[in-house]
Design a protein around this motif. Structure first.
Motif, mmCIF file in Angstrom:
data_model
loop_
_atom_site.group_PDB
_atom_site.id
_atom_site.type_symbol
_atom_site.label_atom_id
_atom_site.label_comp_id
_atom_site.label_asym_id
_atom_site.label_seq_id
_atom_site.Cartn_x
_atom_site.Cartn_y
_atom_site.Cartn_z
ATOM 1 N N HIS A 117 0.844 -1.196 0.000
ATOM 2 C CA HIS A 117 0.000 0.000 0.000
ATOM 3 C C HIS A 117 0.876 1.241 0.000
ATOM 4 C CE1 HIS A 117 -3.372 2.583 2.020
ATOM 5 N NE2 HIS A 117 -3.269 2.807 0.715
ATOM 6 N N ILE A 118 0.842 1.966 -1.107
ATOM 7 C CA ILE A 118 1.598 3.215 -1.237
ATOM 8 C C ILE A 118 0.698 4.380 -0.850
ATOM 9 C CG2 ILE A 118 2.812 4.731 -2.858
ATOM 10 C CD1 ILE A 118 3.635 2.186 -4.384
ATOM 11 N N GLU A 119 1.205 5.265 0.009
ATOM 12 C CA GLU A 119 0.437 6.336 0.674
ATOM 13 C C GLU A 119 -0.315 5.768 1.867
ATOM 14 O OE1 GLU A 119 -0.659 10.175 -2.112
ATOM 15 O OE2 GLU A 119 -2.245 8.774 -1.652
ATOM 16 N N ALA A 120 0.367 4.927 2.624
ATOM 17 C CA ALA A 120 -0.245 4.298 3.797
ATOM 18 C C ALA A 120 -0.161 5.221 5.013
ATOM 19 C CB ALA A 120 0.469 2.982 4.101
ATOM 20 N N GLY A 121 -1.031 4.952 5.988
ATOM 21 C CA GLY A 121 -0.974 5.647 7.261
ATOM 22 C C GLY A 121 -1.644 7.007 7.310
ATOM 23 N N LEU A 122 -2.189 7.458 6.195
ATOM 24 C CA LEU A 122 -2.872 8.759 6.196
ATOM 25 C C LEU A 122 -4.199 8.632 6.929
ATOM 26 C CD1 LEU A 122 -2.289 10.020 2.552
ATOM 27 C CD2 LEU A 122 -0.986 10.544 4.606
ATOM 28 N N ARG A 123 -4.550 9.639 7.696
ATOM 29 C CA ARG A 123 -5.815 9.627 8.424
ATOM 30 C C ARG A 123 -6.426 11.028 8.465
ATOM 31 N NH1 ARG A 123 -4.817 5.079 7.687
ATOM 32 N NH2 ARG A 123 -4.656 3.355 9.183
ATOM 33 N N LEU A 144 3.232 -4.572 3.156
ATOM 34 C CA LEU A 144 4.203 -3.477 3.152
ATOM 35 C C LEU A 144 3.447 -2.162 3.093
ATOM 36 C CD1 LEU A 144 7.036 -2.183 2.831
ATOM 37 C CD2 LEU A 144 6.856 -2.638 0.368
ATOM 38 N N LEU A 145 3.675 -1.319 4.103
ATOM 39 C CA LEU A 145 3.035 -0.006 4.162
ATOM 40 C C LEU A 145 4.079 1.060 3.856
ATOM 41 C CD1 LEU A 145 0.841 -0.520 7.359
ATOM 42 C CD2 LEU A 145 0.105 -0.592 4.971
ATOM 43 N N SER A 146 3.918 1.718 2.704
ATOM 44 C CA SER A 146 4.825 2.786 2.290
ATOM 45 C C SER A 146 4.233 4.116 2.736
ATOM 46 C CB SER A 146 5.007 2.760 0.769
ATOM 47 O OG SER A 146 5.704 3.913 0.338
ATOM 48 N N CYS A 147 4.814 4.708 3.779
ATOM 49 C CA CYS A 147 4.268 5.935 4.372
ATOM 50 C C CYS A 147 4.955 7.172 3.793
ATOM 51 C CB CYS A 147 4.459 5.920 5.880
ATOM 52 S SG CYS A 147 3.616 4.559 6.712
ATOM 53 N N HIS A 171 8.947 6.139 3.308
ATOM 54 C CA HIS A 171 9.653 6.361 2.042
ATOM 55 C C HIS A 171 9.590 7.815 1.584
ATOM 56 C CE1 HIS A 171 8.812 1.872 1.298
ATOM 57 N NE2 HIS A 171 10.102 2.001 1.471
ATOM 58 N N GLY A 172 8.515 8.527 1.971
ATOM 59 C CA GLY A 172 8.266 9.855 1.418
ATOM 60 C C GLY A 172 7.095 9.795 0.458
ATOM 61 N N ASP A 173 6.808 10.919 -0.164
ATOM 62 C CA ASP A 173 5.630 11.024 -1.033
ATOM 63 C C ASP A 173 6.016 10.863 -2.497
ATOM 64 O OD1 ASP A 173 3.350 11.695 -2.402
ATOM 65 O OD2 ASP A 173 2.821 13.347 -1.092
ATOM 66 N N ILE A 174 5.498 9.812 -3.113
ATOM 67 C CA ILE A 174 5.854 9.508 -4.502
ATOM 68 C C ILE A 174 5.371 10.587 -5.471
ATOM 69 C CG2 ILE A 174 3.794 8.127 -5.072
ATOM 70 C CD1 ILE A 174 5.822 6.115 -6.412
ATOM 71 N N MET A 175 4.338 11.357 -5.071
ATOM 72 C CA MET A 175 3.850 12.435 -5.936
ATOM 73 C C MET A 175 4.916 13.511 -6.128
ATOM 74 S SD MET A 175 1.485 13.561 -7.866
ATOM 75 C CE MET A 175 -0.198 13.046 -7.579
ATOM 76 N N GLU A 349 12.417 5.155 -5.979
ATOM 77 C CA GLU A 349 13.522 4.192 -5.880
ATOM 78 C C GLU A 349 13.484 3.463 -4.538
ATOM 79 O OE1 GLU A 349 16.549 1.917 -7.057
ATOM 80 O OE2 GLU A 349 15.752 3.489 -8.379
ATOM 81 N N LYS A 350 13.179 4.187 -3.467
ATOM 82 C CA LYS A 350 13.107 3.570 -2.135
ATOM 83 C C LYS A 350 11.955 2.556 -2.075
ATOM 84 C CE LYS A 350 15.029 7.682 0.071
ATOM 85 N NZ LYS A 350 14.693 8.939 0.781
ATOM 86 N N ILE A 351 10.822 2.926 -2.680
ATOM 87 C CA ILE A 351 9.682 2.005 -2.701
ATOM 88 C C ILE A 351 10.035 0.754 -3.500
ATOM 89 C CG2 ILE A 351 7.316 1.683 -3.535
ATOM 90 C CD1 ILE A 351 6.827 4.668 -2.918
ATOM 91 N N TYR A 352 10.695 0.957 -4.633
ATOM 92 C CA TYR A 352 11.095 -0.178 -5.474
ATOM 93 C C TYR A 352 11.961 -1.171 -4.694
ATOM 94 C CZ TYR A 352 13.892 -2.886 -8.722
ATOM 95 O OH TYR A 352 14.536 -3.924 -9.328
ATOM 96 N N GLN A 353 12.942 -0.648 -3.968
ATOM 97 C CA GLN A 353 13.845 -1.529 -3.226
ATOM 98 C C GLN A 353 13.091 -2.305 -2.160
ATOM 99 O OE1 GLN A 353 16.880 -2.256 -4.050
ATOM 100 N NE2 GLN A 353 17.132 -0.682 -5.621
#
Length: 360
Positions: A117-123, A144-147, A171-175, A349-353
């Motif tokens: 899940h990319i963009e995880a943990g948002l509330r 895997l939670l990508s925050c 990881h940071g924001d992929i946008m 790149e961080k998400i890919y790894q």
């Protein structure tokens, strides 16, 4: 070769997905199968869109849209399950908080396929929002939670995720990667600022589309009353969402601002680069305003991107006419450097790894 299936359904997800797709192609170690659920039908989602954004065309188009939440999610779940049984991927990647996100995660989890899940943990902490339900449930069943932020990580820890067998990564924001990449070419791809006769820093970019605003006559009236007042100081250019258009007609509201049809991603980037400020109820646009060094007035009761507010780049004006106008006037005279790194670097790149490590 290992394989992942990426589920996309709304244009922002395609923009984010483009970042990871390019990295996957560069490394050429993991095969990606893209599924377009069709959740947000968009004329801009043509073959040209994929060519210009250098995104692989979806292998599967489900064309599921225009349904109530239950029917839409159910149909997506059924179709995605069929695809996963056929493709047999090591993992499914989902983005954000749409019905497509939840359907993709559920289909994978029930088949024992790992979920990213990319963009995880948002509330937003507002369970009346369908998006909040989608993101909470998707987080819980992911591997895997990508925050995008430290706040997102803290949200998960506060909900007890430390006790679950789930990998949490900041990881940071992929946008951010997407905006940086496409900003270099958007001026060549779109002449919208010239075509509309707009002057740099002399207009406000606005978008209003959330159901809690459009379906409430008082809220919608208040927001557009504020935009009319702002329009007397700086021209207001609003990209008109079909739902908003329908409800303005229903309530017989005819605000005196500049309406334009929904635009493609490159045109939106050019509007962001050239506007003086953003007024929106969109989540993604709040961050894109920041990436383009613009202040943002949020026409909602809350935001998932609290760091924008705490650092003074955005303000929650709710749907009060007075607050919206006041926030606009305050930002008009405010100076800020926009140099803080709130959303990381080289996020894709961080998400890919992390995905590579997950499916090894």
């Amino acid at each position: 070769m290992k394989k992942i299936v990426t589920i996309l359904g709304a244009r922002p997800q395609f923009v984010k997905g483009a970042v990871l797709s390019r990295i996957l192609q560069k490394h050429n170690e993991i095969e990606e199968i893209i599924v377009h659920t069709g959740q947000h039908f968009d004329a801009n989602m043509s073959a040209v869109f994929f060519e210009e954004m250098q995104i692989p065309k979806p292998k599967y188009n489900l064309n599921i849209n225009g349904l109530n939440h239950g029917a839409m999610t159910g149909q997506m779940l059924e179709k995605i399950e069929e695809i996963l049984l056929l493709e047999k991927p090591e993992a499914v990647v989902v983005y954000g908080d749409t019905n497509s996100t939840l359907a993709g995660a559920l289909a994978a989890k029930k088949l024992g396929v790992k979920v990213v899940h990319i963009e995880a943990g948002l509330r937003s902490f507002n369970m009346q929002m369908p998006e909040e339900v989608n993101r909470v449930l998707t987080d819980r069943i992911s591997n895997l939670l990508s925050c995008p932020t430290e706040i997102a990580v803290s949200n998960l820890k506060n909900e007890g995720f430390d006790g679950f067998d789930i990998q949490i990564e900041k990881h940071g924001d992929i946008m951010k990667d997407a905006v940086e990449f496409y900003s270099k070419v958007s001026e060549e791809k779109s002449s919208i600022v010239h075509d509309l006769g707009l002057v740099k820093n002399e207009f406000v970019l606005a978008t209003i589309h959330r159901q809690e605003n459009t379906d409430d006559k008082e809220k919608l009236s208040n927001i557009f009353s504020a935009l009319e007042t702002i329009h007397t100081t700086k021209k207001v250019v609003l990209t008109l969402h079909p739902r908003t258009k329908k409800m303005l007609e229903k309530y017989q509201l005819k605000p005196n601002i500049t309406f334009i049809d929904p635009v493609g991603y490159f045109s939106m980037l050019e509007l962001l680069k050239n506007c003086c400020m953003v007024v929106t109820d969109s989540g993604g646009l709040q961050k894109e305003a920041f990436f383009n060094k613009k202040f943002c007035v949020i026409a909602r009761e809350e935001t998932e991107w609290k760091e924008l507010v705490t650092n003074g780049y955005a303000t929650i004006a709710r749907t009060s006419t007075e607050n919206l106008v006041l926030s606009f006037n305050q930002f008009l005279t405010k100076n800020k450097s926009f140099t803080e790194n709130l959303y990381g670097t080289n996020v894709g790149e961080k998400i890919y790894q992390s995905i590579k490590n997950l499916i090894q």
